[in-house]
Scaffold this motif. Structure first.
Motif, PDB file in Angstrom:
ATOM      1  N   GLY A  98       0.771  -1.226   0.000  1.00 40.27           N
ATOM      2  CA  GLY A  98       0.000   0.000   0.000  1.00 40.27           C
ATOM      3  C   GLY A  98       0.806   1.280   0.000  1.00 40.27           C
ATOM      4  O   GLY A  98       0.226   2.364  -0.073  1.00 40.27           O
ATOM      5  N   SER A  99       2.109   1.193   0.094  1.00 40.50           N
ATOM      6  CA  SER A  99       2.936   2.397   0.115  1.00 40.50           C
ATOM      7  C   SER A  99       4.298   2.095  -0.494  1.00 40.50           C
ATOM      8  O   SER A  99       4.715   0.938  -0.580  1.00 40.50           O
ATOM      9  CB  SER A  99       3.119   2.902   1.558  1.00 40.50           C
ATOM     10  OG  SER A  99       3.853   1.954   2.324  1.00 40.50           O
ATOM     11  N   ALA A 100       4.982   3.155  -0.901  1.00 39.41           N
ATOM     12  CA  ALA A 100       6.325   2.982  -1.451  1.00 39.41           C
ATOM     13  C   ALA A 100       7.268   2.383  -0.413  1.00 39.41           C
ATOM     14  O   ALA A 100       8.122   1.558  -0.738  1.00 39.41           O
ATOM     15  CB  ALA A 100       6.865   4.326  -1.941  1.00 39.41           C
ATOM     16  N   ALA A 101       7.089   2.773   0.849  1.00 32.81           N
ATOM     17  CA  ALA A 101       7.931   2.233   1.916  1.00 32.81           C
ATOM     18  C   ALA A 101       7.751   0.726   2.034  1.00 32.81           C
ATOM     19  O   ALA A 101       8.725  -0.027   2.179  1.00 32.81           O
ATOM     20  CB  ALA A 101       7.585   2.911   3.245  1.00 32.81           C
ATOM     21  N   GLY A 102       6.512   0.270   1.972  1.00 32.13           N
ATOM     22  CA  GLY A 102       6.252  -1.160   2.068  1.00 32.13           C
ATOM     23  C   GLY A 102       6.787  -1.928   0.882  1.00 32.13           C
ATOM     24  O   GLY A 102       7.357  -3.021   1.033  1.00 32.13           O
ATOM     25  N   VAL A 103       6.606  -1.379  -0.316  1.00 30.99           N
ATOM     26  CA  VAL A 103       7.096  -2.053  -1.533  1.00 30.99           C
ATOM     27  C   VAL A 103       8.611  -2.187  -1.499  1.00 30.99           C
ATOM     28  O   VAL A 103       9.172  -3.241  -1.815  1.00 30.99           O
ATOM     29  CB  VAL A 103       6.641  -1.281  -2.788  1.00 30.99           C
ATOM     30  CG1 VAL A 103       7.296  -1.862  -4.039  1.00 30.99           C
ATOM     31  CG2 VAL A 103       5.129  -1.332  -2.934  1.00 30.99           C
ATOM     32  N   VAL A 104       9.294  -1.106  -1.094  1.00 33.50           N
ATOM     33  CA  VAL A 104      10.750  -1.140  -1.016  1.00 33.50           C
ATOM     34  C   VAL A 104      11.211  -2.139   0.033  1.00 33.50           C
ATOM     35  O   VAL A 104      12.130  -2.934  -0.196  1.00 33.50           O
ATOM     36  CB  VAL A 104      11.309   0.268  -0.707  1.00 33.50           C
ATOM     37  CG1 VAL A 104      12.798   0.199  -0.395  1.00 33.50           C
ATOM     38  CG2 VAL A 104      11.069   1.203  -1.879  1.00 33.50           C
ATOM     39  N   ALA A 105      10.578  -2.113   1.204  1.00 31.57           N
ATOM     40  CA  ALA A 105      10.961  -3.026   2.284  1.00 31.57           C
ATOM     41  C   ALA A 105      10.751  -4.483   1.868  1.00 31.57           C
ATOM     42  O   ALA A 105      11.603  -5.339   2.120  1.00 31.57           O
ATOM     43  CB  ALA A 105      10.172  -2.713   3.549  1.00 31.57           C
ATOM     44  N   MET A 106       9.626  -4.771   1.215  1.00 30.56           N
ATOM     45  CA  MET A 106       9.339  -6.137   0.802  1.00 30.56           C
ATOM     46  C   MET A 106      10.331  -6.607  -0.257  1.00 30.56           C
ATOM     47  O   MET A 106      10.689  -7.780  -0.311  1.00 30.56           O
ATOM     48  CB  MET A 106       7.911  -6.235   0.266  1.00 30.56           C
ATOM     49  CG  MET A 106       7.495  -7.645  -0.132  1.00 30.56           C
ATOM     50  SD  MET A 106       5.723  -7.832  -0.435  1.00 30.56           S
ATOM     51  CE  MET A 106       5.450  -6.598  -1.692  1.00 30.56           C
ATOM     52  N   SER A 107      10.778  -5.695  -1.087  1.00 30.84           N
ATOM     53  CA  SER A 107      11.734  -6.058  -2.136  1.00 30.84           C
ATOM     54  C   SER A 107      13.139  -6.267  -1.590  1.00 30.84           C
ATOM     55  O   SER A 107      13.900  -7.077  -2.119  1.00 30.84           O
ATOM     56  CB  SER A 107      11.762  -4.972  -3.218  1.00 30.84           C
ATOM     57  OG  SER A 107      10.486  -4.767  -3.761  1.00 30.84           O
ATOM     58  N   LYS A 108      13.461  -5.539  -0.532  1.00 28.88           N
ATOM     59  CA  LYS A 108      14.817  -5.603   0.009  1.00 28.88           C
ATOM     60  C   LYS A 108      15.031  -6.754   0.983  1.00 28.88           C
ATOM     61  O   LYS A 108      16.144  -7.250   1.123  1.00 28.88           O
ATOM     62  CB  LYS A 108      15.149  -4.283   0.719  1.00 28.88           C
ATOM     63  CG  LYS A 108      15.267  -3.073  -0.198  1.00 28.88           C
ATOM     64  CD  LYS A 108      16.616  -3.003  -0.862  1.00 28.88           C
ATOM     65  CE  LYS A 108      17.698  -2.664   0.128  1.00 28.88           C
ATOM     66  NZ  LYS A 108      19.028  -2.570  -0.497  1.00 28.88           N
ATOM     67  N   SER A 152      12.404 -12.130   3.860  1.00 29.70           N
ATOM     68  CA  SER A 152      11.455 -12.686   4.827  1.00 29.70           C
ATOM     69  C   SER A 152      10.183 -11.852   4.949  1.00 29.70           C
ATOM     70  O   SER A 152       9.181 -12.322   5.489  1.00 29.70           O
ATOM     71  CB  SER A 152      12.116 -12.805   6.202  1.00 29.70           C
ATOM     72  OG  SER A 152      12.526 -11.528   6.672  1.00 29.70           O
ATOM     73  N   LEU A 153      10.217 -10.621   4.460  1.00 30.74           N
ATOM     74  CA  LEU A 153       9.046  -9.744   4.514  1.00 30.74           C
ATOM     75  C   LEU A 153       8.212  -9.959   3.253  1.00 30.74           C
ATOM     76  O   LEU A 153       8.535  -9.458   2.183  1.00 30.74           O
ATOM     77  CB  LEU A 153       9.466  -8.274   4.634  1.00 30.74           C
ATOM     78  CG  LEU A 153       8.321  -7.260   4.760  1.00 30.74           C
ATOM     79  CD1 LEU A 153       7.519  -7.503   6.035  1.00 30.74           C
ATOM     80  CD2 LEU A 153       8.849  -5.833   4.742  1.00 30.74           C
ATOM     81  N   THR A 154       7.150 -10.712   3.378  1.00 26.66           N
ATOM     82  CA  THR A 154       6.257 -10.995   2.266  1.00 26.66           C
ATOM     83  C   THR A 154       4.870 -10.437   2.569  1.00 26.66           C
ATOM     84  O   THR A 154       4.618  -9.931   3.668  1.00 26.66           O
ATOM     85  CB  THR A 154       6.147 -12.508   2.019  1.00 26.66           C
ATOM     86  OG1 THR A 154       5.539 -13.124   3.171  1.00 26.66           O
ATOM     87  CG2 THR A 154       7.518 -13.121   1.780  1.00 26.66           C
ATOM     88  N   PHE A 155       3.984 -10.525   1.600  1.00 23.55           N
ATOM     89  CA  PHE A 155       2.625 -10.047   1.802  1.00 23.55           C
ATOM     90  C   PHE A 155       1.970 -10.778   2.974  1.00 23.55           C
ATOM     91  O   PHE A 155       1.331 -10.162   3.826  1.00 23.55           O
ATOM     92  CB  PHE A 155       1.810 -10.257   0.520  1.00 23.55           C
ATOM     93  CG  PHE A 155       0.413  -9.698   0.600  1.00 23.55           C
ATOM     94  CD1 PHE A 155       0.145  -8.403   0.206  1.00 23.55           C
ATOM     95  CD2 PHE A 155      -0.634 -10.474   1.075  1.00 23.55           C
ATOM     96  CE1 PHE A 155      -1.148  -7.879   0.294  1.00 23.55           C
ATOM     97  CE2 PHE A 155      -1.928  -9.972   1.163  1.00 23.55           C
ATOM     98  CZ  PHE A 155      -2.175  -8.671   0.768  1.00 23.55           C
ATOM     99  N   ILE A 156       2.137 -12.095   3.022  1.00 27.27           N
ATOM    100  CA  ILE A 156       1.504 -12.899   4.061  1.00 27.27           C
ATOM    101  C   ILE A 156       2.123 -12.634   5.428  1.00 27.27           C
ATOM    102  O   ILE A 156       1.413 -12.484   6.432  1.00 27.27           O
ATOM    103  CB  ILE A 156       1.599 -14.396   3.721  1.00 27.27           C
ATOM    104  CG1 ILE A 156       0.872 -14.689   2.406  1.00 27.27           C
ATOM    105  CG2 ILE A 156       1.016 -15.243   4.840  1.00 27.27           C
ATOM    106  CD1 ILE A 156      -0.597 -14.354   2.430  1.00 27.27           C
ATOM    107  N   SER A 157       3.457 -12.577   5.490  1.00 27.21           N
ATOM    108  CA  SER A 157       4.111 -12.350   6.782  1.00 27.21           C
ATOM    109  C   SER A 157       3.749 -10.976   7.345  1.00 27.21           C
ATOM    110  O   SER A 157       3.600 -10.804   8.558  1.00 27.21           O
ATOM    111  CB  SER A 157       5.632 -12.480   6.642  1.00 27.21           C
ATOM    112  OG  SER A 157       6.157 -11.476   5.800  1.00 27.21           O
TER     113      SER A 157
END
Length: 410
Positions: A365-375, A378-383
């Protein structure tokens, strides 16, 4: 065709959700669906659009994407350089005590992310926070909770000032709120961040022990780190006083870094740091923005102002904040401003908070989340979704606090 495009966009977002099940990298699937919908948009444009109108729509979306893409590339290159030189590790060794409770570290992390994103952009703040967390001796399970807090805190800090979030700036430029009014969001947003930090640390009762590592950082590398901070500050000032786009200032700062390193150490292959950044992050970002751009072109966001015909403004603002976890908050806010929705100051402040912080409810839902999930693998949509109740409670508490602050000044 409109229905088909909406289905494909939905499948694109669904591919992010089921990444752990299908074991296909989300960068591949989002780019596939993102490019496919635009090809079909050209082949059979809905609403009888002309070729020129379709081309104009694509050009607008590609311009937005290129701006964010280049900015992210520049920021990631800066962070890759200072991280590889041990600057982040050195700062952690100097600042972090040898023993700290997990709960105290959670509060420190939330406050740092909030304050840093208030004067820097959300992407840079997220990258720096991730760099710090990755340097700490945390388990994957522990680090995940801190990352969730970082995403929320970065968005909360950005929503509090016109320099931190585009949607806050848009509402300010539209004359709906003034600078002193926006300051009323700061304390409720911090309250929301600390509330989330406390909830995330409920099961954390241990103490972390940090063994200082011997990290040698040269004076030249400290100089480059200072240049990085100067670039952030310069980007902010140039945008406020001369409306220079942040991407241009950051690209200039990056080129200045290249020149300084070349002058200080001619043997340093500084351009190699561009190759060290995670291009799957950039491709994932590209795919997501293509999908979001298609939603905007299909007019999906134009239905949101109708919420204000069936719900009280405050209730509609709260719901819009929830929807900003699925839709880009910039076109969503633009649609609301263009619709002519009438609200008082307290309600506009609530909307400012909602569209800025609501994107934290989902990792996409945000650029911060997209960047964090890509980097962070272990940070996935489900987690991230496992903490949705905590995130919703924190968002709601902050929203309620903003409403109370707005009514107080009204």
């Amino acid at each position: 065709m409109t229905v088909l495009l909406l289905i494909l966009v939905g499948l694109g977002f669904l591919s992010i959700v089921v990444e752990d099940l299908v074991h296909i990298d989300k960068a591949k699937t989002t780019l596939f669906f993102g490019s496919l919908v635009w090809i079909l948009f050209y082949i059979h444009p809905p609403h009888e659009l002309s070729v020129e109108q379709v081309q104009h729509a694509l050009n607008e979306n590609l311009l937005d994407i290129a701006t964010l893409w280049l900015f992210l590339m520049a920021a990631m290159t800066f962070v890759a350089y200072i991280s590889s030189k041990g600057v982040i590790d050195a700062l952690v060794n100097k600042v972090m005590p040898e023993r700290v409770s997990e709960r105290k570290l959670m509060l420190i992390t939330g406050l740092f992310a909030f304050l840093f994103s208030s004067f820097a952009d959300n992407i840079t703040a997220t990258l720096v926070c991730i760099g710090v967390l990755m340097s700490l001796p945390l388990t994957e399970k522990q680090r995940l909770r801190y990352l969730v807090l970082v995403v929320f805190a970065v968005n909360a800090g950005g929503a509090s000032l016109i320099t931190g979030d585009v949607t806050t700036l848009m509402i300010f430029l539209a004359g709906k709120v003034e600078i002193p009014d926006l300051l009323l969001i700061v304390l409720p947003a911090i309250f929301a961040v600390f509330s989330l930090a406390l909830m995330l640390s409920l099961t954390m009762k241990g103490t972390l022990t940090f063994t200082p590592q011997k990290v040698s950082v040269s004076g030249n590398d400290w100089l480059i780190s200072g240049l990085f901070l100067s670039t952030i500050a310069g980007t902010l000032l140039l945008n406020v006083f001369f409306t220079i786009p942040p991407v241009l200032s950051f690209l200039f700062g990056l080129s200045l870094m290249f020149m300084v390193v070349q002058f200080l150490n001619k043997d340093e292959p500084v351009l190699d740091y561009i190759r060290r950044i995670e291009f799957d992050t950039l491709l994932f970002f590209l795919g997501v923005l293509l999908l979001v751009g298609m939603l905007k072109e299909l007019g999906v966001l134009m239905y949101f102002p109708k919420l204000y015909d069936v719900l009280p403004p405050l209730a509609a603002n709260y719901v819009v904040g929830l929807f900003s976890a699925l839709f880009d908050n910039v076109p969503l806010t633009a649609a609301l401003l263009k619709s002519g929705v009438e609200m008082d100051l307290a309600e506009w402040l609530a909307l400012t908070y909602a569209v800025g912080v609501g994107g934290s409810l989902l990792v996409i839902g945000s650029a911060a989340g997209v960047v964090a999930m890509s980097k962070v693998q272990s940070l996935t949509f489900i987690s991230y979704l496992r903490f949705s109740i905590y995130l919703l409670i924190a968002y709601t508490l902050g929203f309620a606090a903003v409403v109370l602050a707005g009514f107080w000044i009204s």
